[in-house]
Write an enzyme that holds these catalytic residues in place. Structure first.
Site, mmCIF file in Angstrom:
data_model
loop_
_atom_site.group_PDB
_atom_site.id
_atom_site.type_symbol
_atom_site.label_atom_id
_atom_site.label_comp_id
_atom_site.label_asym_id
_atom_site.label_seq_id
_atom_site.Cartn_x
_atom_site.Cartn_y
_atom_site.Cartn_z
ATOM 1 N N HIS A 25 0.861 -1.188 0.000
ATOM 2 C CA HIS A 25 0.000 0.000 0.000
ATOM 3 C C HIS A 25 0.896 1.236 0.000
ATOM 4 O O HIS A 25 1.255 1.768 1.051
ATOM 5 C CB HIS A 25 -0.920 -0.038 1.231
ATOM 6 N N HIS A 27 1.172 4.750 -2.525
ATOM 7 C CA HIS A 27 0.743 5.545 -3.697
ATOM 8 C C HIS A 27 1.991 6.221 -4.230
ATOM 9 O O HIS A 27 2.615 7.009 -3.511
ATOM 10 C CB HIS A 27 -0.287 6.590 -3.292
ATOM 11 N N HIS A 205 -9.561 0.743 -1.133
ATOM 12 C CA HIS A 205 -9.520 1.409 0.167
ATOM 13 C C HIS A 205 -10.923 1.310 0.777
ATOM 14 O O HIS A 205 -11.917 1.598 0.099
ATOM 15 C CB HIS A 205 -9.183 2.890 0.016
ATOM 16 N N GLU A 208 -11.075 3.347 6.139
ATOM 17 C CA GLU A 208 -10.013 4.261 6.600
ATOM 18 C C GLU A 208 -10.708 5.311 7.467
ATOM 19 O O GLU A 208 -10.497 5.374 8.675
ATOM 20 C CB GLU A 208 -9.282 4.898 5.420
ATOM 21 N N ASP A 286 1.767 4.085 2.693
ATOM 22 C CA ASP A 286 0.700 4.891 2.087
ATOM 23 C C ASP A 286 1.272 6.032 1.231
ATOM 24 O O ASP A 286 1.342 5.901 0.015
ATOM 25 C CB ASP A 286 -0.253 5.419 3.164
HETATM 26 N N1 HPA Z 1 -6.766 7.231 1.236
HETATM 27 C C1 HPA Z 1 -7.445 7.490 0.118
HETATM 28 N N2 HPA Z 1 -6.862 7.941 -0.981
HETATM 29 C C2 HPA Z 1 -5.551 8.127 -0.981
HETATM 30 C C3 HPA Z 1 -4.798 7.864 0.140
HETATM 31 C C4 HPA Z 1 -5.437 7.381 1.316
HETATM 32 O O1 HPA Z 1 -4.852 7.111 2.375
HETATM 33 N N3 HPA Z 1 -3.523 8.170 -0.180
HETATM 34 C C5 HPA Z 1 -3.505 8.580 -1.466
HETATM 35 N N4 HPA Z 1 -4.741 8.550 -1.959
HETATM 36 ZN ZN ZN Z 2 -3.832 4.719 0.516
#
Ligand code: HPA
Ligand code: ZN
Length: 346
Positions: A25, A27, A205, A208, A286
């Site tokens: 995970h 990005h 996702h 969160e 992340d």
């Molecule tokens: N959550 C949702 N979208 C995202 C995240 C995240 O933690 N990081 C980059 N895009």
């Molecule tokens: Zn993410």
């Protein structure tokens, strides 16, 4: 399995750094460091509304997911050419190699770029070239996962999938990211069904900031193989039982959760609780350039804050290989390397 109880507590930080692990995970746009943002802004003659690296870094004071996303999308606006995407991914992959990441499954957000007139080919070719070079030059096995932005429409996601299909050999799956609350997984049911028919791996996702209901629908409607974050699942005992029974991996991101105020302190992070309940939880970074640390920083800080020990370290690294989209031969190889590292610390 090595004797985990004989690991000297003082050696735990070194063990956390040295153990081989998979990062599932990350990005890639969230690995863009302020220094590289400024360098690319100059190279591409793109104006950014910050006078210096320090001023930009000072703006990284987030209150929730949206406050982060606004600045994250602004940062990505300096990416224009294939070389820019290569440079960004190469910088991350060097950090990953340093952290003993054996396998990286890297998210990218094509819509952030195609909306600015950058072609899908530019994005995918640059990122994929870095992944290919990482295998031979860094010993990191890296692949790409295309994420759809959930604040945009499903129609837009379908158009993005069409643009990506000529490059089908350069990504292994699809995910769903961006603003969670108000954009439930159901919104993307048809495009995920199509991706499933195409044989792509599926992740999303969920949980969160959003409720356990979003984790249920990621599983039942989108039929994802892993849930990204998923930390809100602890609110729902029936969901926890399902996640444990099916060993659905959760890609947990401790420093992200801290910086986006999902938990008010790292000491109250529920990662130990997820492991205790038998879930296949993993540790990930992340958006490391924005949240104050790469993968090993996430391990070191969450272990220091929660008091987890060597047996948790072993379980988390092993879970990362269990959850990775790799064949059984690779899984056996990585777990063998993990066992060897732990044996050398016992
Ligand atoms: N959550 C949702 N979208 C995202 C995240 C995240 O933690 N990081 C980059 N895009
Ligand atoms: Zn993410």
């Amino acid at each position: 399995m090595p004797n985990l109880h004989s690991v000297e507590p003082a050696l735990l930080p070194e063990l956390l750094k040295r153990m081989p692990k998979a990062e599932l995970h990350i990005h890639i746009e969230g690995s863009l460091e302020p220094e590289l943002i400024f360098a690319l802004a100059r190279r591409n003659e793109v104006a950014i509304p910050y006078a210096s690296v320090e001023e930009l870094r000072r703006a990284y004071a987030f209150t929730d997911l949206q406050s982060f996303l606004d600045i994250y999308y602004a940062g990505a606006s300096v990416l224009l050419h294939e070389q820019d995407f290569f440079d960004m991914a190469w910088a991350y992959l060097q950090r990953a190699a340093h952290d003993n990441v054996a396998r990286a499954e890297i998210f990218f957000d094509p819509q952030t770029h195609t909306a600015r007139g950058v072609t899908m080919e530019t994005v995918v070719t640059g990122l994929h070239r870095a992944c290919a070079a990482a295998a031979t030059q860094l010993g990191v096995d890296a692949e790409l996962i295309l994420c759809f932005l959930r604040h945009l429409s499903e129609e837009d996601a379908f158009a993005t999938l069409e643009q990506a299909l000529p490059h089908r050999d350069k990504f292994i799956g699809v995910g769903l990211d961006s603003s969670e609350v108000g954009h439930p997984p159901e919104k993307f049911a048809r495009v995920f069904a199509r991706c499933r028919e195409l044989g792509l791996h599926l992740v999303a996702h969920a949980g969160e900031e959003g409720p356990p209901a979003y984790v249920w629908s990621a599983l039942d409607v989108l039929q994802v193989e892993r849930v990204d974050h998923g930390v809100q699942s602890v609110q729902d005992p029936a969901l926890m039982q399902r996640l444990a029974e099916e060993r659905v991996p959760l890609t947990v991101c401790p420093l992200s959760n801290l910086k986006l105020c999902v938990f008010d302190r790292l000491e109250s992070h529920n990662l130990p609780q997820l492991l205790e309940a038998g879930l296949c939880a993993t540790v990930n970074s992340d958006d490391p350039a924005y949240f104050g640390g790469y993968l090993n920083d996430n391990f070191l800080q969450v272990f220091a804050a929660t008091g987890m020990r060597a047996e948790h370290a072993y379980q988390l690294a092993r879970n990362s290989f269990e959850a990775a989209f790799i064949d059984e031969a690779a899984r056996t190889k990585y777990i063998g390397q993990l066992d060897k590292t732990f044996a050398s610390f016992s």
